[in-house]
Design an enzyme around this catalytic site. Structure first.
Site, short mmCIF file in Angstrom:
data_model
loop_
_atom_site.label_atom_id
_atom_site.label_comp_id
_atom_site.label_asym_id
_atom_site.label_seq_id
_atom_site.Cartn_x
_atom_site.Cartn_y
_atom_site.Cartn_z
N SER A 66 27.78 11.01 31.98
CA SER A 66 27.57 12.33 31.38
C SER A 66 26.91 13.34 32.30
CB SER A 66 26.75 12.20 30.10
OG SER A 66 27.54 11.69 29.05
N LYS B 255 28.70 16.62 32.75
CA LYS B 255 28.45 17.79 31.89
C LYS B 255 27.66 18.88 32.61
CE LYS B 255 28.56 15.30 27.45
NZ LYS B 255 28.70 13.89 27.83
N ASP C 93 37.08 2.56 22.15
CA ASP C 93 36.19 3.62 21.65
C ASP C 93 36.91 4.55 20.67
OD1 ASP C 93 33.87 2.94 22.95
OD2 ASP C 93 34.23 4.21 24.69
N SER D 121 24.07 15.30 24.51
CA SER D 121 25.18 14.82 25.34
C SER D 121 26.46 14.71 24.52
CB SER D 121 24.83 13.46 25.97
OG SER D 121 25.64 13.21 27.09
N ASN D 122 26.86 15.80 23.89
CA ASN D 122 28.00 15.80 22.99
C ASN D 122 29.31 15.89 23.78
OD1 ASN D 122 30.06 16.81 21.08
ND2 ASN D 122 28.34 16.91 19.66
N ASN D 123 30.06 14.81 23.77
CA ASN D 123 31.31 14.75 24.54
C ASN D 123 32.34 15.75 24.06
OD1 ASN D 123 30.37 12.62 26.11
ND2 ASN D 123 31.18 11.06 24.73
N THR E 243 21.05 13.21 31.40
CA THR E 243 21.25 11.77 31.47
C THR E 243 22.74 11.45 31.56
OG1 THR E 243 21.25 11.71 29.06
CG2 THR E 243 19.16 11.28 30.16
N GLY E 244 23.04 10.19 31.85
CA GLY E 244 24.42 9.74 31.87
C GLY E 244 24.46 8.23 31.76
N SER E 245 25.34 7.70 30.89
CA SER E 245 25.38 6.26 30.68
C SER E 245 26.78 5.79 30.30
CB SER E 245 24.43 5.84 29.55
OG SER E 245 23.15 6.39 29.71
N LEU E 246 27.28 4.82 31.02
CA LEU E 246 28.45 4.03 30.67
C LEU E 246 28.14 2.60 31.10
CD1 LEU E 246 31.38 6.30 31.98
CD2 LEU E 246 30.81 5.88 29.58
#
Length: 538
Positions: free
Chosen positions: A91, A94, A184, A339-341, A452-455
């Protein structure tokens, strides 16, 4: 006059911004393996070693790290590890999307949703079709549809002899991003993208519904299931059973592939809490139309014809009602804090429409790339295939994020964009966002602002922090290919180390175990953004 994203602004870019040259030259040096120079500032001597100590944690064994720390004002690089290595940013993507949106669309940009009539009026009867036209508003709620329906009734219309037509033609019909994970599909953070959709609450997760399951009054009864907002576009298949008090609480709520049947299975005990899930909706245009049709009926307006989707309202159609979204500068808050995709993808397609007349990913991504190039970032050295970072094909470097973080400081809309970044350890959800429970008890608390960013196997944190000497730093930490459940404590430790540096003394690395959440447990929430876990966990 605001310039377009398709051409560099005068004085913009690395060649046009003399202050950027220290950052460029230092990044080149770091890429060649040269160490950061020790200078008059005493903290520079120990800072690289301190960060290296954090990154030497066993959780990063076998992993990859691209990390850059620079003086925000001068561009001097204080630390660089593999600054040109392309990794999955999750993320952090973004950051590019949101900055480009502010430049291309402007801080005051609003999405509109209109109701139009095509046909002749005969008293309270519209002999023709009624159109609901969307332009991409990701914050449209059921109550907004209700207000639009009330306006139609207020115009004296009681019956429509034709159809209810949902016009989503502002965007293309490609619903899912490139290489999004198939497993997902029913997750609300991976909802299909449409120019006309509805969000179930003020987190504005457009294209999703909330499914609430409550146990029956006694064992053997079926649980009670409600959908918010109520609509007949989504069907619920209840296969779950209520069991005796103290029994197993094991409910599963999933949407079938390529359809709108949500299956509720498993068991829930009498007196238990049940379950609550946010589930994406297949074909969100039809979902919005269903919510609006129900609102019309509630206000005494009957549409006798069927619902049709994907057809543009004719130019001769008359506007009966309109709803405008909040301006982009305010929409950035739920977008970036949580963090709205879906917000990222809607803004990407909106940029495509506004710059090229094509509301799709190719044109939108081209607009983002043009903005990045305009502020001096080498877009030939990155790959962006969606707006949110949900795709595992996205590739950025920490050096590119650091350059972007410096470049946006000169933008006229910077204050609003900066306000949208999550704030470390601020307990207010729309202030702290995805950082609200991180870095508490460290010098970075209420200091660091970052995305932030997370996968799975990918984590990132990029933003700003002020050190102990009052100097603002930009930092980008992109970590990949680790096997640990979470490396967020390492990110927090690096940022806390930066916040405690700069007083002229020896820099001591903040141990990863010292970067704790407000609850006293290790920071990080595994392989997904904490805001993507519902009910809210951050």
């Amino acid at each position: 006059m605001r310039t377009t994203a398709n051409s560099p602004r005068p004085g913009s870019g690395l060649l046009g911004r003399s202050r950027a040259w220290p950052l460029v030259l230092a990044l080149v040096a770091a890429a060649l393996g040269w160490s950061a120079p020790a200078g008059a500032d005493g903290d520079r001597t120990g800072l690289p070693e301190a960060i290296d100590t954090v990154l030497g944690d066993s959780r990063m064994e076998g992993g990859a790290a691209s990390v850059v720390v620079a003086d925000a004002a001068t561009g001097d690089v204080l630390y660089g590890r593999q600054p040109a290595s392309r990794l999955m940013p999750a993320s952090n993507t973004k950051l590019a999307t949101s900055a480009a949106a502010m430049d291309v669309l402007g801080p005051g940009y609003r999405f509109t949703t209109d109701v139009l009539a095509d046909g002749r009026r005969h008293g309270s009867v519209l002999a023709g079709d009624l159109y609901l036209r969307g332009t991409g508003d990701p914050t449209l709620l059921a109550r907004d549809c209700d207000r639009l329906a009330a306006a139609v009734a207020g115009a004296g219309i009681e019956r429509v002899t034709g159809r209810l037509v949902a016009d989503d033609t502002r965007f293309d019909d490609r619903r899912l991003g490139r290489s999004w994970a198939a497993d997902d599909e029913s997750a609300y953070y991976s909802a299909p993208i449409s120019a006309l959709s509805v969000a179930p609450d003020t987190d504005y997760d457009t294209g999703s519904v909330i499914v609430r399951v409550e146990p029956g009054a006694e064992a053997g009864r079926r649980p009670r299931v409600t959908v918010t907002p109520p609509n007949d576009h989504v069907r619920v298949d209840v296969r779950a059973t209520t069991v005796a008090e103290g029994g197993e609480d094991a409910l599963t709520i999933e949407r079938e592939h390529g359809g709108n049947t949500v299956t509720v299975s498993g068991t829930t005990p009498v007196g238990g809490s049940g379950a609550k899930e946010w589930i994406s909706v297949w074909e969100p245009t039809g979902y919005a139309a269903a919510v609006f049709r129900d609102a019309l009926a509630a206000h005494g307006v009957r549409v006798t014809g069927p619902t049709r989707t994907g057809r543009a309202a004719p130019a001769t159609a008359r506007r009966l009602a309109s709803h405008a979204s909040m301006p982009l500068k305010d929409l950035l808050v739920p977008f970036m804090k949580l963090s709205n995709n879906m917000h990222a993808e809607v803004l990407t397609k909106a940029m495509g429409y506004e710059t090229a007349g094509e509301g799709g990913w190719p044109a939108g991504l081209a607009a983002i790339g043009a903005y990045l190039k305009g502020v001096g970032i080498d877009t030939g050295g990155l790959r962006q295939v969606d707006g949110s970072g949900l795709s595992r094909m996205d590739n950025f470097t920490a050096g590119q994020f650091a350059e972007l973080l410096r470049a946006v400081r000169d933008e006229p809309w910077y204050a609003d964009w900066y306000r949208s970044l999550p704030v470390a350890c601020d307990p207010e959800r729309m202030t702290g966002g995805t950082l609200r429970s991180r870095m508490c008890g460290t010098p970075a608390a209420l200091n660091a602002r970052a995305k932030t960013g997370s996968l799975t196997g990918a984590s990132a944190l990029s933003g700003y922090v002020t050190d102990a000497g009052g100097r603002e730093l930009v930092f980008s930490i992109v970590l990949n290919n680790y096997l640990a459940a979470s490396v967020k404590p390492l990110e927090d430790a690096i940022v806390a180390t930066l916040a405690s540096s700069g007083d002229g003394g020896t820099v001591t690395a903040v141990r990863p175990g010292a970067a704790r959440t407000a609850a006293g447990t290790a920071s990080g929430d595994g392989d997904a953004e904490c805001s993507w876990r519902k009910p809210a966990r951050c």
